[in-house]
Scaffold this active site. Structure first.
Site, short mmCIF file in Angstrom:
data_model
loop_
_atom_site.label_atom_id
_atom_site.label_comp_id
_atom_site.label_asym_id
_atom_site.label_seq_id
_atom_site.Cartn_x
_atom_site.Cartn_y
_atom_site.Cartn_z
N HIS A 269 0.66 -1.27 0.24
CA HIS A 269 -0.25 -0.21 -0.04
C HIS A 269 0.55 1.20 -0.15
O HIS A 269 0.46 2.51 -0.35
CB HIS A 269 -0.51 -0.30 1.40
CG HIS A 269 -1.92 -0.84 0.94
ND1 HIS A 269 -2.81 -0.84 2.15
CD2 HIS A 269 -2.61 -1.72 0.16
CE1 HIS A 269 -3.92 -2.73 1.84
NE2 HIS A 269 -3.21 -2.32 0.61
N HIS B 221 -4.97 -5.82 -10.96
CA HIS B 221 -3.02 -5.01 -10.67
C HIS B 221 -2.43 -5.52 -11.55
O HIS B 221 -1.39 -4.85 -12.19
CB HIS B 221 -3.01 -5.99 -8.77
CG HIS B 221 -3.87 -5.83 -7.63
ND1 HIS B 221 -3.38 -4.04 -7.32
CD2 HIS B 221 -4.55 -6.04 -7.17
CE1 HIS B 221 -3.69 -4.08 -6.76
NE2 HIS B 221 -4.58 -4.91 -6.17
#
Length: 419
Positions: free
Chosen positions: A261, A391
């Site tokens: 993150h 992703h």
């Protein structure tokens, strides 16, 4: 490190070299092929796939809202690129979101549904963020439901989730909008930032960008800076850091810190800085700090790859190597190479793709290994198969375009850039 001055003509960055660009396009094409047809559930929504690309469960599988929304987003990208059949996937996905995930009585969108209706009717910020992204992406390709969904999800986020006193969203409500108390999370707000930028790009409405900047100010300028860019994940309702937070769902709310993150925010905050006219000087500084800490603390210097989580003493906790932090690292390195070029950022970009190529690409079955054990063997302790194109596809395509906006925006404005 190899430099462009060796021949006088060799580009310094891999993203400027024709072979690397072709290689990235080939990987993106492989992902489209792996997911496009095998994922379609004829009863609506999408199957999660096993490692061979077959549905994990054929009989009445659970469909999570984020998975459906991500497929809409990714195949809107495919449609813009000219991937045959992508428009049909977008239509299949957005129709399922609108007719089956949307709560026709109480408003908002259910977290999980199956053939019979909602099995987890909670209203979660994470899921609603991806509905906004799907609606914005569907609008880019002119889907007839896009405007209605964009208006609907915008109203829900504004009237139910947004907390102006904090400048971010609440996390979770029951089906009838009873607040689930005690928790605020950065993950849902991070993905909402991505979606808000996409909505701003496709509508030009400034309120989306204002909210994205507000979230980034809270989570990055204030909370991440206080932790020397070790991005905190979990907070109480007043956005005070909870270092001891634990939740049973380690997929969405892992304890400790999550270097992936940090990488994701490094890219998003640079995108936000660009969209906002480059007026917030703290944003590029934060992007550099987040990326540096992720490589310093999160990268396994012996085996390679990013640890999934660290504890607050920076000791690796969950040592499995997931595909998505690698994806976010590659995309972040590209953004940094565009806005803050350095040998470190280029070396990191090459290192990350080198690991992906050697360990993460599944050349036998197709797709990417979504989880590797600590000794870099394919495993499935956290993720059951290959359930997500989002992703990996963005990691392959983001480096092919200028680091100025979302993929849908850049493909629309510069359709020849990927060539």
């Amino acid at each position: 490190m190899e430099q462009g001055t060796m021949t006088g003509t060799l580009p310094r960055h891999w993203t400027d070299r024709p072979h690397h660009r072709r290689w990235l396009l080939q990987q993106a094409a492989g992902l489209f092929d792996f997911f496009q047809f095998a994922s379609i559930n004829p009863k609506g929504g999408f199957y999660d796939l096993d490692r061979r690309g077959k549905p994990l469960k054929l009989d009445n599988p659970v469909r999570g809202i984020h998975a459906s929304a991500r497929m809409v987003h990714c195949f809107a990208i495919g449609d813009l690129l000219g991937q045959p059949g992508s428009a049909e996937v977008v239509d299949h996905g957005i129709t399922f979101l609108w007719k089956r995930h949307r709560d026709q009585d109480n408003g908002g969108y259910y977290w999980q549904v199956d053939d019979n209706g909602a099995i987890d009717p909670s209203k979660q910020g994470y899921g609603h963020a991806f509905v906004l992204l799907a609606a914005a992406s569907a609008k880019c390709v002119g889907h007839p439901l896009a405007d209605d969904m964009l208006a609907d999800i915008t109203e829900v986020l504004e009237t139910r989730f947004w907390e102006p006193e904090h400048g971010a969203i609440a996390e979770e409500f029951s089906a009838v909008w009873t607040p689930v108390p005690g928790y605020r999370g950065q993950n849902s707000n991070m993905h909402l930032t991505e979606a808000l930028m996409a909505a701003f790009e496709v509508t030009g409405e400034r309120h989306y960008l204002d909210k994205a900047e507000s979230i980034a100010d809270l989570i990055i300028r204030r909370r991440a800076t206080e932790c020397t860019y070790r991005l905190p994940e979990h907070f109480d309702e007043q956005w005070t850091l909870d270092r001891n937070y634990y939740h049973r769902n380690e997929m969405f709310r892992p304890a400790g810190t999550t270097p992936g993150h940090w990488l994701e925010w490094a890219r998003l905050v640079l995108q936000l800085w660009t969209l906002g006219g480059k007026v917030h000087d703290w944003m590029p500084e934060a992007a550099r700090g987040l990326f540096f800490q992720s490589m310093k603390l999160g990268w396994d210097k012996e085996r390679g790859g990013f640890y999934y989580t660290l504890d607050w003493d920076n000791v690796p906790d969950k040592k499995m190597k997931l595909w998505w932090p690698l994806c976010e690292g590659a995309a972040a390195a590209h953004y940094l190479n565009q806005h803050a070029p350095s040998d470190f950022h280029e070396e990191s970009y090459r290192k990350i793709w080198g690991f992906i190529s050697r360990y993460t690409l599944d050349r036998e079955n197709g797709g990417w290994n979504e989880e590797l054990s600590d000794d870099l063997k394919p495993s499935n302790t956290l993720f059951p198969g290959k359930g997500d194109i989002y992703h990996a596809l963005q990691a392959c395509l983001i480096p092919l375009f200028p680091a100025e906006g979302s993929l849908t925006k850049m493909i629309t404005e510069m359709p020849d850039a990927a060539a």
